[in-house]
Design a protein around this motif. Structure first.
Motif, PDB file in Angstrom:
ATOM      1  N   LEU A  32      -3.326  -1.075   4.927  1.00 36.24           N
ATOM      2  CA  LEU A  32      -2.551  -2.119   4.265  1.00 36.24           C
ATOM      3  C   LEU A  32      -1.093  -1.686   4.115  1.00 36.24           C
ATOM      4  O   LEU A  32      -0.780  -0.724   3.417  1.00 36.24           O
ATOM      5  CB  LEU A  32      -3.154  -2.421   2.892  1.00 36.24           C
ATOM      6  N   GLY A  33      -0.195  -2.380   4.827  1.00 34.32           N
ATOM      7  CA  GLY A  33       1.230  -2.087   4.737  1.00 34.32           C
ATOM      8  C   GLY A  33       1.666  -0.842   5.485  1.00 34.32           C
ATOM      9  O   GLY A  33       2.796  -0.375   5.305  1.00 34.32           O
ATOM     10  N   TRP A  34       0.805  -0.302   6.347  1.00 33.48           N
ATOM     11  CA  TRP A  34       1.099   0.984   7.005  1.00 33.48           C
ATOM     12  C   TRP A  34       0.613   0.972   8.447  1.00 33.48           C
ATOM     13  O   TRP A  34      -0.495   0.527   8.738  1.00 33.48           O
ATOM     14  CB  TRP A  34       0.409   2.105   6.233  1.00 33.48           C
ATOM     15  N   ARG A  35       1.460   1.438   9.353  1.00 37.62           N
ATOM     16  CA  ARG A  35       1.091   1.632  10.755  1.00 37.62           C
ATOM     17  C   ARG A  35       1.581   3.004  11.189  1.00 37.62           C
ATOM     18  O   ARG A  35       2.707   3.383  10.910  1.00 37.62           O
ATOM     19  CB  ARG A  35       1.710   0.550  11.649  1.00 37.62           C
ATOM     20  N   GLN A  36       0.718   3.725  11.891  1.00 39.09           N
ATOM     21  CA  GLN A  36       1.048   5.101  12.275  1.00 39.09           C
ATOM     22  C   GLN A  36       0.801   5.312  13.758  1.00 39.09           C
ATOM     23  O   GLN A  36      -0.249   4.942  14.285  1.00 39.09           O
ATOM     24  CB  GLN A  36       0.191   6.080  11.465  1.00 39.09           C
ATOM     25  N   GLY A  37       1.797   5.889  14.439  1.00 43.85           N
ATOM     26  CA  GLY A  37       1.667   6.241  15.844  1.00 43.85           C
ATOM     27  C   GLY A  37       1.797   7.736  16.037  1.00 43.85           C
ATOM     28  O   GLY A  37       1.677   8.521  15.092  1.00 43.85           O
ATOM     29  N   LEU A  38       2.062   8.140  17.281  1.00 45.82           N
ATOM     30  CA  LEU A  38       2.193   9.559  17.577  1.00 45.82           C
ATOM     31  C   LEU A  38       3.590  10.093  17.289  1.00 45.82           C
ATOM     32  O   LEU A  38       3.755  11.299  17.066  1.00 45.82           O
ATOM     33  CB  LEU A  38       1.841   9.811  19.048  1.00 45.82           C
ATOM     34  N   PHE A  39       4.581   9.210  17.303  1.00 44.88           N
ATOM     35  CA  PHE A  39       5.954   9.661  17.102  1.00 44.88           C
ATOM     36  C   PHE A  39       6.643   8.977  15.925  1.00 44.88           C
ATOM     37  O   PHE A  39       7.751   9.364  15.555  1.00 44.88           O
ATOM     38  CB  PHE A  39       6.778   9.422  18.375  1.00 44.88           C
ATOM     39  N   ALA A  40       6.021   7.968  15.353  1.00 47.38           N
ATOM     40  CA  ALA A  40       6.644   7.249  14.243  1.00 47.38           C
ATOM     41  C   ALA A  40       5.578   6.564  13.405  1.00 47.38           C
ATOM     42  O   ALA A  40       4.461   6.315  13.867  1.00 47.38           O
ATOM     43  CB  ALA A  40       7.644   6.217  14.769  1.00 47.38           C
ATOM     44  N   HIS A  41       5.938   6.280  12.147  1.00 47.81           N
ATOM     45  CA  HIS A  41       5.104   5.439  11.296  1.00 47.81           C
ATOM     46  C   HIS A  41       5.985   4.339  10.710  1.00 47.81           C
ATOM     47  O   HIS A  41       7.187   4.528  10.518  1.00 47.81           O
ATOM     48  CB  HIS A  41       4.426   6.248  10.180  1.00 47.81           C
ATOM     49  N   CYS A  42       5.381   3.197  10.450  1.00 47.57           N
ATOM     50  CA  CYS A  42       6.124   2.043   9.957  1.00 47.57           C
ATOM     51  C   CYS A  42       5.519   1.557   8.642  1.00 47.57           C
ATOM     52  O   CYS A  42       4.292   1.524   8.479  1.00 47.57           O
ATOM     53  CB  CYS A  42       6.106   0.909  10.982  1.00 47.57           C
ATOM     54  N   ILE A  43       6.410   1.187   7.719  1.00 50.03           N
ATOM     55  CA  ILE A  43       6.003   0.678   6.413  1.00 50.03           C
ATOM     56  C   ILE A  43       6.461  -0.770   6.311  1.00 50.03           C
ATOM     57  O   ILE A  43       7.634  -1.078   6.548  1.00 50.03           O
ATOM     58  CB  ILE A  43       6.625   1.521   5.283  1.00 50.03           C
ATOM     59  N   GLU A  44       5.549  -1.645   5.980  1.00 49.41           N
ATOM     60  CA  GLU A  44       5.875  -3.060   5.893  1.00 49.41           C
ATOM     61  C   GLU A  44       6.550  -3.383   4.559  1.00 49.41           C
ATOM     62  O   GLU A  44       6.461  -2.618   3.593  1.00 49.41           O
ATOM     63  CB  GLU A  44       4.601  -3.895   6.061  1.00 49.41           C
ATOM     64  N   GLU A  45       7.219  -4.523   4.538  1.00 52.46           N
ATOM     65  CA  GLU A  45       7.841  -4.994   3.303  1.00 52.46           C
ATOM     66  C   GLU A  45       6.767  -5.247   2.245  1.00 52.46           C
ATOM     67  O   GLU A  45       5.688  -5.748   2.536  1.00 52.46           O
ATOM     68  CB  GLU A  45       8.613  -6.287   3.568  1.00 52.46           C
ATOM     69  N   ALA A  46       7.085  -4.898   1.016  1.00 50.41           N
ATOM     70  CA  ALA A  46       6.189  -5.108  -0.124  1.00 50.41           C
ATOM     71  C   ALA A  46       4.855  -4.396   0.050  1.00 50.41           C
ATOM     72  O   ALA A  46       3.808  -4.872  -0.411  1.00 50.41           O
ATOM     73  CB  ALA A  46       5.961  -6.601  -0.360  1.00 50.41           C
ATOM     74  N   ALA A  47       4.867  -3.251   0.735  1.00 44.18           N
ATOM     75  CA  ALA A  47       3.641  -2.465   0.884  1.00 44.18           C
ATOM     76  C   ALA A  47       3.236  -1.895  -0.471  1.00 44.18           C
ATOM     77  O   ALA A  47       4.086  -1.422  -1.243  1.00 44.18           O
ATOM     78  CB  ALA A  47       3.857  -1.339   1.879  1.00 44.18           C
ATOM     79  N   PRO A  48       1.948  -1.945  -0.805  1.00 46.77           N
ATOM     80  CA  PRO A  48       1.495  -1.417  -2.100  1.00 46.77           C
ATOM     81  C   PRO A  48       1.821   0.071  -2.237  1.00 46.77           C
ATOM     82  O   PRO A  48       1.766   0.829  -1.269  1.00 46.77           O
ATOM     83  CB  PRO A  48      -0.019  -1.649  -2.068  1.00 46.77           C
ATOM     84  N   THR A  49       2.166   0.458  -3.431  1.00 43.61           N
ATOM     85  CA  THR A  49       2.433   1.867  -3.717  1.00 43.61           C
ATOM     86  C   THR A  49       1.307   2.420  -4.586  1.00 43.61           C
ATOM     87  O   THR A  49       0.658   1.661  -5.322  1.00 43.61           O
ATOM     88  CB  THR A  49       3.785   2.020  -4.431  1.00 43.61           C
TER      89      THR A  49
END
Length: 222
Positions: free
Chosen positions: A45-62
Motif C-alpha cells: 500500500l503506497g509503496w513500489r520497490q524495484g532493483l534500483f529504485a523505490h517509489c512512494i505514492e502520494e498520501a501513503a500511510p505512515t
C-alpha cells in the motif's frame, strides 16, 4: 607405411532450432531490460520497490515500509545487500544473454561448419551462465525480503509484474539453451585421424588412404 584417415561429416539439413534459440535470446534481452527498469518487483500500500529504485505514492500511510524517511516520489533503492546482489545478478544475466544471442547469430550466419559448432557451443555456455545468475537473483530476492518482513509496516505484500517477467526470461533462457544442446549433434563436424605405422617390407612402402564423407567411401593406392 600404411595410413588410415577417417573423416566424418555429420550436419543437419536445417537450423530451425538455432533460429528459435536466437529468437529466445532476443526476447530475454527485452524482458530483462523491462525488469531492470521497473519499480514493480515488490508492492504494498503506497509503496513500489524495484532493483534500483523505490517509489512512494502520494498520501501513503505512515510509517513507511522499513521506516524510510522519504516523502512522495521515487528514490534510489535502499542500501540492502540482497537488493544489490539481485540487481548485479540480473545485469550479469542481461550481458551474458546478449553475448549468447550474438554468438548464435554469428553461428547462423557463418558458412564454415566448424565455426558454427564453436559459436553454438559458447552460446550454450553463456545462456547457461545467464540462467544460473537469473535463478539465483529470483530466489534470494523473496527469501531475503521475508527475513525483513517484520519491518515492512504493511499487512500485505505482493510481487509485481516485473518479478514475473524475470521468471518469464528464465523460461526463455532455459528453452534456448535446451534447443542449442539438443540440436548440437546435427551441426557438429567430427574429424578423426588414425595412423598405423608398419615396417616397410622389402625396402618398399605403400600408403592406402581411406575416406568416408556423407556415407561414401573410396580407396586410393599409391
Amino acid at each position: 607405411m600404411i595410413m588410415y584417415t577417417v573423416a566424418e561429416d555429420h550436419m543437419g539439413d536445417t537450423e530451425i532450432a538455432q533460429v528459435i534459440a536466437f529468437i529466445c535470446g532476443i526476447i530475454v534481452i527485452l524482458l530483462m531490460i523491462m525488469g531492470l527498469a521497473s519499480t514493480d518487483w515488490l508492492m504494498a500500500l503506497g509503496w513500489r520497490q524495484g532493483l534500483f529504485a523505490h517509489c512512494i505514492e502520494e498520501a501513503a500511510p505512515t510509517p513507511l515500509p522499513f521506516n524510510v524517511p522519504d516523502s512522495a516520489g521515487c528514490f534510489q533503492a535502499r542500501d540492502v545487500a540482497y537488493i544489490k546482489a539481485a540487481a548485479a545478478l540480473c545485469v550479469v544475466c542481461l550481458i551474458t544473454d546478449i553475448a549468447a544471442t550474438i554468438l548464435t547469430g554469428l553461428g547462423l550466419r557463418s558458412q564454415d561448419n566448424r565455426d558454427k559448432h564453436k559459436y553454438y557451443r559458447f552460446a550454450v555456455f553463456c545462456m547457461g551462465f545467464a540462467l544460473i545468475s537469473l535463478l539465483i537473483a529470483l530466489v534470494i530476492y523473496p527469501v531475503c525480503f521475508a527475513a525483513e518482513l517484520n519491518f515492512g509496516n504493511r499487512p500485505m505484500w505482493e510481487f509485481g509484474w516485473a518479478y514475473g517477467v524475470g521468471w518469464g526470461a528464465a523460461i526463455f533462457l532455459f528453452g534456448g539453451a535446451i534447443l542449442l544442446l539438443c540440436d548440437k549433434e546435427s551441426e557438429e563436424i567430427y574429424y578423426k585421424e588414425r595412423k598405423i605405422v608398419r615396417d616397410d617390407i622389402g625396402g618398399g612402402g605403400s600408403m592406402i588412404g581411406m575416406g568416408h564423407h556423407g556415407g561414401r567411401s573410396g580407396t586410393q593406392l599409391a
